[in-house]
Enzyme design. Structure first.
Site, PDB file in Angstrom:
ATOM      1  N   ASP A  37       2.329   1.974   3.362  1.00  0.00           N
ATOM      2  CA  ASP A  37       3.273   1.012   3.945  1.00  0.00           C
ATOM      3  C   ASP A  37       4.702   1.469   3.678  1.00  0.00           C
ATOM      4  O   ASP A  37       5.628   1.126   4.414  1.00  0.00           O
ATOM      5  CB  ASP A  37       3.172  -0.379   3.277  1.00  0.00           C
ATOM      6  CG  ASP A  37       1.792  -0.984   3.358  1.00  0.00           C
ATOM      7  OD1 ASP A  37       1.040  -0.622   4.278  1.00  0.00           O
ATOM      8  OD2 ASP A  37       1.483  -1.826   2.487  1.00  0.00           O
ATOM      9  N   HIS A  83       0.888  -1.176   0.000  1.00  0.00           N
ATOM     10  CA  HIS A  83       0.000   0.000   0.000  1.00  0.00           C
ATOM     11  C   HIS A  83       0.921   1.220   0.000  1.00  0.00           C
ATOM     12  O   HIS A  83       2.012   1.170   0.580  1.00  0.00           O
ATOM     13  CB  HIS A  83      -0.826   0.109   1.279  1.00  0.00           C
ATOM     14  CG  HIS A  83      -1.742  -1.039   1.571  1.00  0.00           C
ATOM     15  ND1 HIS A  83      -1.338  -2.173   2.204  1.00  0.00           N
ATOM     16  CD2 HIS A  83      -3.077  -1.197   1.350  1.00  0.00           C
ATOM     17  CE1 HIS A  83      -2.374  -2.994   2.348  1.00  0.00           C
ATOM     18  NE2 HIS A  83      -3.439  -2.432   1.845  1.00  0.00           N
TER      19      HIS A  83
HETATM   20  C1  XLS Z   1      -7.720  -6.568   4.301  1.00  0.00           C
HETATM   21  C2  XLS Z   1      -7.152  -6.815   2.989  1.00  0.00           C
HETATM   22  C3  XLS Z   1      -6.056  -5.852   2.558  1.00  0.00           C
HETATM   23  C4  XLS Z   1      -5.835  -5.925   1.076  1.00  0.00           C
HETATM   24  C5  XLS Z   1      -5.058  -4.794   0.505  1.00  0.00           C
HETATM   25  O1  XLS Z   1      -8.476  -7.357   4.828  1.00  0.00           O
HETATM   26  O2  XLS Z   1      -6.712  -8.141   2.967  1.00  0.00           O
HETATM   27  O3  XLS Z   1      -4.890  -6.072   3.255  1.00  0.00           O
HETATM   28  O4  XLS Z   1      -5.216  -7.121   0.691  1.00  0.00           O
HETATM   29  O5  XLS Z   1      -5.596  -3.571   0.817  1.00  0.00           O
END
Ligand code: XLS
Ligand code: CA
Ligand code: CA
Length: 439
Positions: free
Chosen positions: A103, A100
């Site tokens: 991140d 993200h």
């Molecule tokens: C949350 C999601 C998230 C996505 C990416 O539950 O798994 O981490 O994979 O935003």
């Protein structure tokens, strides 16, 4: 400078090895059904869980230290995470990462400053990538953590917030393209609602689709050739999430004419939260030509939320790999969207968790290949529908039947026989025999 000094390069030592820092089943070069394990299983590291999450939950603060020698909240820390991530992936032989925007860098109050930081860190990542064979699997924008997104991003009631979401997507696409990412994910974090009393569902869904169309137009204009993904999830954080499951998300894409640019990113834990099996979601995606990528993790049947555990369930991995092999592989990869349990708080645990996940999927691959080579399951399934291969059944499949003709046929039958047994128990026994019987 080495960050994980106590961890050597992880090697395959075979099923007899007692070394916790070795693969027992994942043997990158082993050929299964004509392809190397590493090609069947393009594994990816999730930046957020592995390099950012410290084990915080709503009852307590973090238990793990992810500072990697730098002060959290600084660009030095952002770079230390890159160093740690690349050392981690290289030691494990993981070839992809997913991220993200937030991140990668600490989010500033002003998006212009955040974007500057993203430029700086992506230069740094690109430099690292040049000296390795590590690539970007997919990128995404976090449009759910910041309080401004409390009513959603594409589904928000605020036009200003909607523009902010657009700005984040634009930048996340820029960075994804810059890093050569194969995909771009939309997980509908807060795209859903709590109560119909304050929600215009039709309007919110139209707006999400508008944002996705703009993302596709922009992505294609800057040379993004990969797939956009929707990652379905039924609930959490919202009570009702618009991308409940694969069927719902596929229906949405078709309604809005987005189906050519999008595929599914299926997460195991989200499938079970939706009351489906992992393999169900994979099958539904595959039969619609939309099986793109996988978030490889697992939930806990005793807990009703998204626990994001490392894959341990070999049956589930086997059924997953059966679906993936039958679909001819993924265009994406297997992203470990998983976190160590809170008390597993050492750096070594991070490696052991990935070893567990990679070994579990290697076993899944080996087992699924055996099921396919054995042929009994596939043959049974094919024969089960054999009444549609000739006579009236074939007429139906060929589109030659009318309701009147079928009714006339049924009249002649009088009382039809019941269909043959589904033999579920026999087939389950076959699977066990293949998994645990003689080699
Ligand atoms: C949350 C999601 C998230 C996505 C990416 O539950 O798994 O981490 O994979 O935003
Ligand atoms: Ca996920
Ligand atoms: Ca999840």
């Amino acid at each position: 400078m080495e960050i994980f000094e106590n961890v050597p390069k992880i090697r395959y030592e075979g099923a007899e090895s007692k070394n916790p820092l070795a693969f027992k089943f994942y043997d990158a070069d082993r050929v299964v059904l004509g392809k190397k394990m590493s090609e069947h299983l393009p594994f990816a590291m999730a930046w957020w869980h592995n390099l950012c999450a410290e084990g915080t939950d709503m009852f307590g603060r973090g238990t793990a230290n992810k500072s990697f020698g730098a002060k959290p909240g600084t660009m030095e820390h952002a770079k230390a995470k890159v160093d740690a991530g690349f050392e981690f992936m290289q030691k494990l032989g993981v070839k992809y990462f997913c991220f993200h925007d937030v991140d990668l860098v600490p989010e500033a109050d002003d998006i212009k400053e955040t974007n500057k930081r993203l430029d700086e860190i992506s230069d740094y990542i690109l430099e690292k990538m040049k000296n390795t064979d590590i690539k970007c699997l997919w990128g995404t924008a976090n449009m759910f953590s910041n309080p401004r997104f409390m009513n959603g991003a594409g589904s928000t009631n605020s036009a200003d917030v909607y523009c902010f979401a657009a700005a984040q997507i634009k930048k996340a696409l820029d960075i994804t393209v810059k890093l050569g990412g194969k995909g771009y994910v939309f997980w509908g974090g807060r795209e859903g609602y709590e109560t119909l009393l304050n929600t215009d569902v039709a309007f919110e869904q139209d707006n999400i689709a508008r944002l996705m169309h703009m993302a596709v137009d922009y992505g294609r204009s800057i040379g993004f050739k990969g797939d956009f993904y929707i990652e379905p999830k039924p609930k959490e954080p919202m009570k009702h999430q618009y991308d409940f499951d694969a069927s719902t998300a596929i229906g949405f894409l078709r309604k809005y004419g987005l189906e050519k640019d999008f595929k599914m990113n299926i997460e195991a834990n989200h499938a079970t939260l939706a009351g489906h099996t992992f393999e169900h979601e994979l099958r539904i995606s595959a039969i619609n030509g939309m099986l793109g990528s996988i978030d490889a993790n697992q939930g806990d049947y005793l807990l009703g939320w998204d626990t994001d555990e490392f894959p341990f369930d070999v049956y589930s991995a086997t059924m997953c790999m059966y679906e993936v092999l039958k679909a001819g592989g993924l265009t994406g990869g297997f992203n470990f969207d998983a976190k160590c349990r809170r008390p597993s708080n050492t750096h070594e645990d991070m490696f052991e968790a990935y070893i567990l996940g990679m070994d579990t999927f290697a076993l899944g691959l080996i087992n699924a290949a055996k099921i396919i080579e054995d042929g009994r399951i596939d043959d049974f399934k094919k024969n089960r529908y054999s009444s549609f291969e000739s006579g009236i059944g074939k007429d139906i499949v060929d589109g030659k039947a009318t309701l009147e003709a079928l009714a006339a046929y049924a009249d002649k039958l009088g009382a039809p026989k019941n269909p043959e047994s589904g033999k579920q128990e026999r087939l389950e026994a076959v699977v066990n025999q293949i998994l645990f019987g003689a080699k």
